[in-house]
Design a protein around this motif. Sequence first.
Motif, PDB file in Angstrom:
ATOM      1  N   VAL A 137      12.857 -16.196  23.336  1.00  0.00           N
ATOM      2  CA  VAL A 137      14.041 -16.551  22.558  1.00  0.00           C
ATOM      3  C   VAL A 137      13.130 -17.345  21.327  1.00  0.00           C
ATOM      4  N   THR A 144      19.238 -15.132  18.619  1.00  0.00           N
ATOM      5  CA  THR A 144      19.062 -15.126  20.127  1.00  0.00           C
ATOM      6  C   THR A 144      19.502 -13.957  20.942  1.00  0.00           C
ATOM      7  N   ALA A 145      20.734 -13.258  20.320  1.00  0.00           N
ATOM      8  CA  ALA A 145      21.322 -12.094  21.266  1.00  0.00           C
ATOM      9  C   ALA A 145      20.356 -11.198  21.335  1.00  0.00           C
ATOM     10  N   ILE A 148      17.603 -12.201  23.859  1.00  0.00           N
ATOM     11  CA  ILE A 148      18.229 -12.052  25.372  1.00  0.00           C
ATOM     12  C   ILE A 148      18.425 -10.710  25.657  1.00  0.00           C
ATOM     13  N   ILE A 149      18.647  -9.792  24.544  1.00  0.00           N
ATOM     14  CA  ILE A 149      18.878  -8.298  24.917  1.00  0.00           C
ATOM     15  C   ILE A 149      17.277  -7.807  25.370  1.00  0.00           C
ATOM     16  N   GLU A 152      16.480  -9.053  29.051  1.00  0.00           N
ATOM     17  CA  GLU A 152      17.274  -8.357  30.014  1.00  0.00           C
ATOM     18  C   GLU A 152      16.670  -7.068  30.143  1.00  0.00           C
ATOM     19  N   PRO A 272      26.394  -6.191  25.884  1.00  0.00           N
ATOM     20  CA  PRO A 272      26.975  -6.888  24.723  1.00  0.00           C
ATOM     21  C   PRO A 272      28.209  -6.379  23.872  1.00  0.00           C
ATOM     22  N   THR A 324      23.504 -10.198  32.132  1.00  0.00           N
ATOM     23  CA  THR A 324      23.370 -10.362  30.656  1.00  0.00           C
ATOM     24  C   THR A 324      24.557 -11.276  30.230  1.00  0.00           C
ATOM     25  N   THR A 327      23.666 -14.966  31.335  1.00  0.00           N
ATOM     26  CA  THR A 327      22.194 -15.427  30.747  1.00  0.00           C
ATOM     27  C   THR A 327      22.560 -15.951  29.404  1.00  0.00           C
ATOM     28  N   THR A 328      22.989 -14.778  28.550  1.00  0.00           N
ATOM     29  CA  THR A 328      23.430 -15.225  27.284  1.00  0.00           C
ATOM     30  C   THR A 328      24.278 -16.476  27.230  1.00  0.00           C
ATOM     31  N   GLU A 332      24.039 -20.870  25.361  1.00  0.00           N
ATOM     32  CA  GLU A 332      25.082 -21.710  24.453  1.00  0.00           C
ATOM     33  C   GLU A 332      26.017 -22.577  25.245  1.00  0.00           C
ATOM     34  N   ARG A 338      16.982 -24.946  25.266  1.00  0.00           N
ATOM     35  CA  ARG A 338      16.893 -23.745  26.024  1.00  0.00           C
ATOM     36  C   ARG A 338      16.252 -23.482  27.384  1.00  0.00           C
TER      37      ARG A 338
END
Length: 403
Positions: A137, A144-145, A148-149, A152, A272, A324, A327-328, A332, A338
């Motif tokens: 990250v 950030t997305a 994270i993807i 994952e 997503p 996913t 975790t995302t 936030e 984090r």
Amino acid sequence: MSTHQQDELELEGAQSNILHQPAPVFAVAFACIIAFMGLGLVDPILPAISSQLHASKSQTELLFTSYNLVTGIAMLITGFISTRIGPKWTLLTGLFLIVGFSFLAGHSNTIGQIVGFRAGWGLGNALFIATALSVIVGVARGTTASAIILYEAALGLGISVGPLLGGTLGAHSWRDPFYGVACLMGIGFIAVLLFLRGVPKPAHRTSISAPFKALKYKGLLTLALTALFYNFGFFTLLAYTPFPLHMGIHQLGFVFFGWGILLAITSVFVAPRLEARFGLLPTMYTILTLITVTLLVMGFGVRSQATLAICVIVVGAFLGINNTLITTAVMESAPVERPTASAAYSFVRFVGGGIAPWLAGKLSDTVSAACPFYVGALGVVIGIICLFIGRNALSHVGGGKSH
């Protein structure tokens, strides 16, 4: 332009950023793939270990219990350690421990020895996983997305390949998958050592109490409790299902490979988009309900090999989406760093992953083969209730479309 169209553009941008990353990100992601192989690698060999070492199901399931409980507890010290020796050396220490303990597990002669060495493996796993997510990250290009993807994607690929590799290596001996992990993690160690550069130590040191303090934020606590009970379903599927399936090592490897492939695909490409279209909480409620239904079907059809195999593969799609999303959302959910949020969340959720496998084995031995699936379904339902009770604390997560 509508809000939905903006979400779609942001999502496409996040997914396109996955392939445009610096070398350190790919080095850590590669090590993540191998680390997550270890999660499903032992699935196909559980019945063989139980049979050859004359262990009951509940004793054999302690391989998961010791691994998950130590991983969860050790998460509390990951921030304390990484802020003192730096992310790179924390990752290397974790990888070194995994290499050593996985080799020793393969060299064991009793179920007690394997359980003990899996606990040491869990310590290394905690140091690696918590730090790897924060490094990806922090270092990855884009949002950030997108980071994270990528994480994952590594998780999904590792989980999908793990059972297949375990089935292939385990066909010769149950010891070989453990040796295989040791070799692969050794390669991961070298990759991180050579390519992970320029990641500074955090500006300030994290205290051991930081994860506990983070849990005072209701949003983070809600997600952690949801994951704790959801893990009763997740690890019942992962750790217990190989027993009632009554398949050979190769067949088990292919079934869980299918499970992992769907998990990987949906975690990266489907989750997503569902969140962007429907919002975080509506999507999670639906997916958790589908997981509950699948577990109930597995309980009712526990005597049908085809029913269990199909359900295992299909539920991989639901698990990938939920993993996913949650975790995302954790990243936030609270105004803390984090790594601290990840450590607090993981500490709570791994308790469920520690209790569920042993409980499933005990229930199967003392009640019925179907009972573990019903208890797993009940756990997921309690997770849904936790999520609903704490829904207002998550209104700021997922672009504000949580309701």
